[in-house]
Design a protein around this motif. Structure first.
Motif, PDB file in Angstrom:
ATOM      1  N   GLN A 108      41.718  38.446  42.741  1.00 50.57           N
ATOM      2  CA  GLN A 108      40.385  38.958  42.420  1.00 50.57           C
ATOM      3  C   GLN A 108      40.120  38.896  40.928  1.00 50.57           C
ATOM      4  O   GLN A 108      39.020  38.542  40.481  1.00 50.57           O
ATOM      5  CB  GLN A 108      40.246  40.392  42.931  1.00 50.57           C
TER       6      GLN A 108
ATOM      7  N   THR B  77      29.326  38.077  41.090  1.00 52.75           N
ATOM      8  CA  THR B  77      30.527  38.704  41.651  1.00 52.75           C
ATOM      9  C   THR B  77      30.221  39.364  42.991  1.00 52.75           C
ATOM     10  O   THR B  77      30.972  39.213  43.968  1.00 52.75           O
ATOM     11  CB  THR B  77      31.079  39.759  40.671  1.00 52.75           C
TER      12      THR B  77
ATOM     13  N   PHE C 120      37.178  36.747  39.129  1.00 55.47           N
ATOM     14  CA  PHE C 120      36.186  37.349  38.245  1.00 55.47           C
ATOM     15  C   PHE C 120      36.219  36.687  36.869  1.00 55.47           C
ATOM     16  O   PHE C 120      35.176  36.436  36.258  1.00 55.47           O
ATOM     17  CB  PHE C 120      36.408  38.854  38.093  1.00 55.47           C
TER      18      PHE C 120
END
Length: 470
Positions: free
Chosen positions: A299, A250, A303
């Motif tokens: 986002q 990440t 993830f």
């Protein structure tokens, strides 16, 4: 430093007695010498024994601080700054006695410059008090160490916390300080400009000095806009390595995660029991994103894909404030959740930090160490910057239990240093980690001692912290 090495320093009884008289005459009821008050100002939230000051001054202004330092400097009596007492390495102890300066009454906001995204505050204001004050401005101060610590204490220990992966640590968010030095003068280390090439960076010198170079009287901070949307969630993994690999990927892919916290299986079980969660008891990441609706959605999806690639389960995220608050309240209560695993036992809360690429190795080796020695020690970490904490439960009344705890901490720190990490990512050195500093910085510790002696030749500012001085 072993528990047996943390002793009281030399006391000048005559000078301390004279100081007590002068403080009583100068400050009246704002100066207290009762045993209960003094005991509260040696609280260390750890197993290090309390070492009480001889008196406590409840300072109300910078003039009070200057007067206090002048008295102590003239008599060569120690001065120990005190914020809220939430430090973890004995920073507020008084090994040589002296005067504790309590900043709880110096908790005012001096100025907010909304257009410039900064503010100036007195050192006693806590981060929660500051953010409550700022709420109507649309701004907030992002550094969140978990405890409702004072801004002065956070500055002095170079604190960070759950938001550091996005917003940095205190060293990145303090623009300037004012401090009272050993000659009683109040100095200002910088102006409010966002950058400067004017001389030495004295601000950074005081940030992280743990009160050993002077006493802070104000702090100027960077502020951030409150995000339009905040979303967070949890994701479980088969192993700690899988979870750590997801963190590394990440960060390396540049996803602007605001918080990414790692809990091992035992810590998840502790949080379930203490905070009423119902998470699967396996290594787990708590994640949060800040931005607008579209960016937060993207986002979160990115993830989720990374988590799946690393063997993780479904990433369940939400923008509901109440759900997020419950999750992060449980994370902030991790210390108390760990302590509840063994009532009556002490908790040695310790931290290390390694380069992000070594996080998985360091965490995995640490968990193996815990298992091999039959210890009870939940792990939780600010995984996005390679920093993790271990809460070791042990019997502090049993010398063998203390020795076992100290041996574990020594192995943990040796492991972190071998990976080019640090013996403390955010707790500071204080008394408890002095023994590991030379191994980390070598001859630089001698330079630190020289700076300390130049600015504080009589050693009155928080003696016995960071390193021992003659």
């Amino acid at each position: 430093m072993a528990l047996s090495d943390i002793r009281g320093g030399e006391r000048n009884e005559a000078a301390i007695a004279e100081a007590l008289g002068r403080f009583s005459a100068r400050f009246g009821a704002n100066f207290q010498t009762g045993a209960a008050i003094r005991g509260q100002h040696a609280h260390t939230t750890t197993y290090i024994p309390a070492q009480l000051p001889d008196g406590v001054l409840f300072a109300e202004s910078a003039d009070d601080v200057k007067a206090a330092v002048a008295i102590c400097a003239a008599l060569k009596v120690p001065v120990i700054p005190f914020g809220t007492g939430s430090s973890l390495e004995g920073q507020v102890n008084a090994p040589s006695g002296g005067i504790s300066i309590d900043f709880s009454r110096m908790n005012r906001v001096i100025a907010v410059n909304a257009e410039d995204l900064d503010c100036t505050v007195e050192p006693g204001i806590t981060r929660e008090e500051l953010n409550t004050y700022l709420r109507d401005t649309g701004l907030f101060f992002p550094i969140d160490p978990g405890a409702n610590a004072s801004i002065g204490g956070m500055t002095s220990t170079r604190a960070s916390g759950t938001n550091a992966v996005r917003y940095g640590t205190m060293k990145d968010n303090v623009l300037a300080v004012t401090a009272v030095t050993a000659n009683g003068e109040e100095i200002r280390t910088a102006r409010r400009a966002r950058k400067s090439s004017a001389g030495y960076d004295l601000t950074r010198l005081f940030v992280g000095a743990e009160g050993t170079l002077g006493v802070l009287t104000s702090v100027t901070l960077r502020l951030q806009g409150i995000p339009a949307v905040i979303a967070g969630g949890v994701c479980g993994f088969p192993t700690l390595k899988d979870a750590s690999d997801a963190v590394i990927m990440t960060i390396q892919l540049g996803i602007p995660v605001a918080r990414i916290e790692l809990l091992n299986t035992l810590q998840v079980a502790a949080c379930n029991a203490y905070s009423g969660l119902s998470l699967a008891e396996q290594p787990t990441l708590f994640v949060e994103f800040h931005g607008n609706e579209e960016s937060v959605r993207l986002q979160s999806e990115e993830f989720g894909a990374i988590a799946a690639e690393c063997g993780g389960g479904e990433f369940r995220w939400t923008a509901d404030a109440a759900e997020r608050a419950k999750l992060w309240k449980a994370r902030h209560d991790a210390y108390w959740a760990a302590k509840a695993l063994r009532p009556g036992h002490a908790v040695l809360a310790t931290d290390v930090c390694v380069p992000i690429s070594r996080l998985a190795d360091c965490v995995a080796e640490t968990e193996a160490d815990i298992e091999a020695h039959g210890l009870v020690a939940p792990i939780v970490g600010h995984a996005g910057d390679g920093n993790f904490h271990v809460s070791l439960l042990f019997d502090d009344k049993d010398p063998e239990g203390v020795a076992t705890a100290e041996a574990f901490v020594a192995r943990l720190n040796g492991r972190a240093l071998a990976m080019d990490g640090t013996c403390t990512g955010e707790h500071g050195i204080g008394q408890g980690k002095q023994g590991f500093l030379p191994g980390e910085l070598g001859g630089a510790v001698t330079l630190m001692a020289a700076i300390k002696h130049a600015l504080d030749p009589d050693g009155i500012f928080n003696p016995g912290k960071i390193f021992s001085t003659p």
